[in-house]
Design an enzyme around this catalytic site. Structure first.
Site, PDB file in Angstrom:
ATOM      1  N   ARG A  97      19.749  71.867  41.110  1.00  0.00           N
ATOM      2  CA  ARG A  97      18.500  71.519  40.415  1.00  0.00           C
ATOM      3  C   ARG A  97      17.277  71.709  41.303  1.00  0.00           C
ATOM      4  O   ARG A  97      16.221  72.109  40.822  1.00  0.00           O
ATOM      5  CB  ARG A  97      18.596  70.094  39.869  1.00  0.00           C
ATOM      6  CG  ARG A  97      19.469  70.038  38.602  1.00  0.00           C
ATOM      7  CD  ARG A  97      19.900  68.658  38.290  1.00  0.00           C
ATOM      8  NE  ARG A  97      20.523  68.515  36.974  1.00  0.00           N
ATOM      9  CZ  ARG A  97      21.235  67.454  36.608  1.00  0.00           C
ATOM     10  NH1 ARG A  97      21.411  66.450  37.455  1.00  0.00           N
ATOM     11  NH2 ARG A  97      21.765  67.389  35.409  1.00  0.00           N
ATOM     12  N   ARG A 138      28.292  66.172  40.851  1.00  0.00           N
ATOM     13  CA  ARG A 138      26.996  65.493  40.775  1.00  0.00           C
ATOM     14  C   ARG A 138      26.193  65.730  42.054  1.00  0.00           C
ATOM     15  O   ARG A 138      24.976  65.887  42.011  1.00  0.00           O
ATOM     16  CB  ARG A 138      27.189  64.001  40.485  1.00  0.00           C
ATOM     17  CG  ARG A 138      27.785  63.781  39.097  1.00  0.00           C
ATOM     18  CD  ARG A 138      27.942  62.326  38.738  1.00  0.00           C
ATOM     19  NE  ARG A 138      26.663  61.683  38.470  1.00  0.00           N
ATOM     20  CZ  ARG A 138      25.940  61.889  37.368  1.00  0.00           C
ATOM     21  NH1 ARG A 138      26.354  62.740  36.447  1.00  0.00           N
ATOM     22  NH2 ARG A 138      24.800  61.257  37.199  1.00  0.00           N
ATOM     23  N   HIS A 144      24.264  70.462  33.370  1.00  0.00           N
ATOM     24  CA  HIS A 144      24.711  69.104  33.025  1.00  0.00           C
ATOM     25  C   HIS A 144      26.065  68.892  33.671  1.00  0.00           C
ATOM     26  O   HIS A 144      26.849  69.839  33.784  1.00  0.00           O
ATOM     27  CB  HIS A 144      24.856  68.948  31.500  1.00  0.00           C
ATOM     28  CG  HIS A 144      25.652  67.733  31.107  1.00  0.00           C
ATOM     29  ND1 HIS A 144      25.090  66.490  31.025  1.00  0.00           N
ATOM     30  CD2 HIS A 144      26.976  67.568  30.863  1.00  0.00           C
ATOM     31  CE1 HIS A 144      26.047  65.608  30.715  1.00  0.00           C
ATOM     32  NE2 HIS A 144      27.197  66.239  30.615  1.00  0.00           N
ATOM     33  N   GLU A 157      33.919  64.666  27.131  1.00  0.00           N
ATOM     34  CA  GLU A 157      33.098  65.882  27.082  1.00  0.00           C
ATOM     35  C   GLU A 157      33.970  67.140  27.126  1.00  0.00           C
ATOM     36  O   GLU A 157      33.680  68.120  26.441  1.00  0.00           O
ATOM     37  CB  GLU A 157      32.075  65.859  28.212  1.00  0.00           C
ATOM     38  CG  GLU A 157      31.012  64.782  27.984  1.00  0.00           C
ATOM     39  CD  GLU A 157      29.982  64.680  29.097  1.00  0.00           C
ATOM     40  OE1 GLU A 157      29.023  63.907  28.916  1.00  0.00           O
ATOM     41  OE2 GLU A 157      30.121  65.348  30.133  1.00  0.00           O
ATOM     42  N   ASN A 213      16.656  71.403  33.289  1.00  0.00           N
ATOM     43  CA  ASN A 213      17.198  71.125  34.626  1.00  0.00           C
ATOM     44  C   ASN A 213      18.493  71.890  34.929  1.00  0.00           C
ATOM     45  O   ASN A 213      19.289  71.484  35.764  1.00  0.00           O
ATOM     46  CB  ASN A 213      17.331  69.618  34.861  1.00  0.00           C
ATOM     47  CG  ASN A 213      18.318  68.951  33.936  1.00  0.00           C
ATOM     48  OD1 ASN A 213      18.817  69.567  33.007  1.00  0.00           O
ATOM     49  ND2 ASN A 213      18.615  67.691  34.195  1.00  0.00           N
ATOM     50  N   TYR A 247      25.204  64.705  22.758  1.00  0.00           N
ATOM     51  CA  TYR A 247      24.234  63.810  23.398  1.00  0.00           C
ATOM     52  C   TYR A 247      23.959  62.559  22.562  1.00  0.00           C
ATOM     53  O   TYR A 247      22.899  61.932  22.718  1.00  0.00           O
ATOM     54  CB  TYR A 247      22.931  64.555  23.675  1.00  0.00           C
ATOM     55  CG  TYR A 247      22.973  65.461  24.890  1.00  0.00           C
ATOM     56  CD1 TYR A 247      23.164  64.951  26.176  1.00  0.00           C
ATOM     57  CD2 TYR A 247      22.783  66.837  24.767  1.00  0.00           C
ATOM     58  CE1 TYR A 247      23.181  65.775  27.292  1.00  0.00           C
ATOM     59  CE2 TYR A 247      22.798  67.669  25.887  1.00  0.00           C
ATOM     60  CZ  TYR A 247      22.993  67.123  27.144  1.00  0.00           C
ATOM     61  OH  TYR A 247      22.994  67.946  28.252  1.00  0.00           O
ATOM     62  N   LYS A 264      22.778  75.444  31.441  1.00  0.00           N
ATOM     63  CA  LYS A 264      21.880  75.257  30.292  1.00  0.00           C
ATOM     64  C   LYS A 264      21.070  76.522  29.971  1.00  0.00           C
ATOM     65  O   LYS A 264      20.977  77.447  30.799  1.00  0.00           O
ATOM     66  CB  LYS A 264      20.944  74.086  30.587  1.00  0.00           C
ATOM     67  CG  LYS A 264      21.665  72.737  30.725  1.00  0.00           C
ATOM     68  CD  LYS A 264      20.665  71.583  30.825  1.00  0.00           C
ATOM     69  CE  LYS A 264      21.370  70.242  30.909  1.00  0.00           C
ATOM     70  NZ  LYS A 264      20.400  69.111  30.871  1.00  0.00           N
ATOM     71  N   THR A 308      18.766  64.315  38.424  1.00  0.00           N
ATOM     72  CA  THR A 308      18.372  64.782  37.085  1.00  0.00           C
ATOM     73  C   THR A 308      16.990  65.427  37.103  1.00  0.00           C
ATOM     74  O   THR A 308      16.777  66.487  36.522  1.00  0.00           O
ATOM     75  CB  THR A 308      18.387  63.607  36.089  1.00  0.00           C
ATOM     76  OG1 THR A 308      19.683  63.012  36.109  1.00  0.00           O
ATOM     77  CG2 THR A 308      18.059  64.068  34.677  1.00  0.00           C
ATOM     78  N   PHE A 345      13.165  61.246  24.386  1.00  0.00           N
ATOM     79  CA  PHE A 345      13.303  62.673  24.669  1.00  0.00           C
ATOM     80  C   PHE A 345      14.427  63.349  23.876  1.00  0.00           C
ATOM     81  O   PHE A 345      14.719  64.520  24.083  1.00  0.00           O
ATOM     82  CB  PHE A 345      13.495  62.911  26.171  1.00  0.00           C
ATOM     83  CG  PHE A 345      14.692  62.206  26.771  1.00  0.00           C
ATOM     84  CD1 PHE A 345      15.960  62.754  26.703  1.00  0.00           C
ATOM     85  CD2 PHE A 345      14.530  60.986  27.425  1.00  0.00           C
ATOM     86  CE1 PHE A 345      17.061  62.105  27.256  1.00  0.00           C
ATOM     87  CE2 PHE A 345      15.625  60.327  27.992  1.00  0.00           C
ATOM     88  CZ  PHE A 345      16.889  60.887  27.900  1.00  0.00           C
TER      89      PHE A 345
HETATM   90  P1  CMP Z   1      21.726  65.814  31.279  1.00  0.00           P
HETATM   91  O1  CMP Z   1      22.553  65.539  32.473  1.00  0.00           O
HETATM   92  O2  CMP Z   1      22.084  67.001  30.458  1.00  0.00           O
HETATM   93  O3  CMP Z   1      21.751  64.529  30.317  1.00  0.00           O
HETATM   94  C1  CMP Z   1      20.691  64.231  29.426  1.00  0.00           C
HETATM   95  C2  CMP Z   1      19.511  65.128  29.601  1.00  0.00           C
HETATM   96  O4  CMP Z   1      18.295  64.707  29.019  1.00  0.00           O
HETATM   97  C3  CMP Z   1      19.180  65.244  31.071  1.00  0.00           C
HETATM   98  O5  CMP Z   1      20.189  65.995  31.735  1.00  0.00           O
HETATM   99  C4  CMP Z   1      17.790  65.890  31.022  1.00  0.00           C
HETATM  100  O6  CMP Z   1      17.828  67.294  31.049  1.00  0.00           O
HETATM  101  C5  CMP Z   1      17.268  65.460  29.638  1.00  0.00           C
HETATM  102  N1  CMP Z   1      16.037  64.686  29.735  1.00  0.00           N
HETATM  103  C6  CMP Z   1      14.840  65.053  29.226  1.00  0.00           C
HETATM  104  N2  CMP Z   1      13.916  64.133  29.482  1.00  0.00           N
HETATM  105  C7  CMP Z   1      14.515  63.140  30.181  1.00  0.00           C
HETATM  106  C8  CMP Z   1      14.067  61.913  30.734  1.00  0.00           C
HETATM  107  N3  CMP Z   1      12.799  61.493  30.620  1.00  0.00           N
HETATM  108  N4  CMP Z   1      14.966  61.144  31.372  1.00  0.00           N
HETATM  109  C9  CMP Z   1      16.266  61.550  31.490  1.00  0.00           C
HETATM  110  N5  CMP Z   1      16.739  62.712  30.972  1.00  0.00           N
HETATM  111  C10 CMP Z   1      15.872  63.500  30.338  1.00  0.00           C
END
Ligand code: CMP
Length: 139
Positions: A103, A86, A116, A127, A113, A50, A10, A92, A58
């Protein structure tokens, strides 16, 4: 089984020049980079990629952070690649991520973070197809 999964390094990570360190973590976990490109995601791409999070509070911030700078999109291959990726990414929210994970070591926050990764076989297929054509994937 040998699987393929989709990965994004990212903008928060490319900004800090962490691409190589993150790829090292992925490769050390037994994952092979079989396709990769550095791109600037458009707003349309981020919103489409997304779309499943469209109704989440968010979502706006997510689209902003994913288009804030370059990303590196990748296809990873290996034994149980989806679960393995993962594991090496960690939770996350970096606050919940295990020691040694990407992470835990690099993420700034839940939004920034650093990486992805696909959450299952169906999303992995979707994807990968969102960003790559078959001829760009060299296994
Ligand atoms: P990702 O795996 O890219 O998938 C969705 C993304 O939303 C997640 O990682 C986070 O970076 C982002 N995100 C931001 N805020 C939140 C939240 N409150 N809960 C979950 N994902 C979030």
């Amino acid at each position: 089984a040998i699987e393929r999964t989709f990965s994004i390094i990212k903008p928060d990570a490319t900004e800090r020049n962490l691409t190589g360190k993150i790829i090292d973590k992925l490769e050390s976990a037994g994952l092979r980079v079989i396709a990769q490109k550095r791109i600037r995601m458009t707003r349309e791409q981020a919103e489409g990629f997304y779309a499943v999070h469209k109704e989440r509070p968010f979502f706006g911030e997510l689209v902003e952070t994913m288009t804030a700078g370059p990303v590196v999109v990748q296809v990873l291959e290996g034994e149980n690649a989806i679960a393995r990726n993962r594991e090496v990414m960690g939770a996350t929210n970096p606050k919940d991520a295990a020691p040694g994970t990407i992470r835990k070591e690099f993420a700034r926050s839940i939004g920034e973070n650093s990486v992805h990764g696909s959450d299952g076989p169906d999303t992995a297929r979707q994807e990968i197809a969102f960003f790559f054509t078959e001829d760009e994937i060299v296994g």
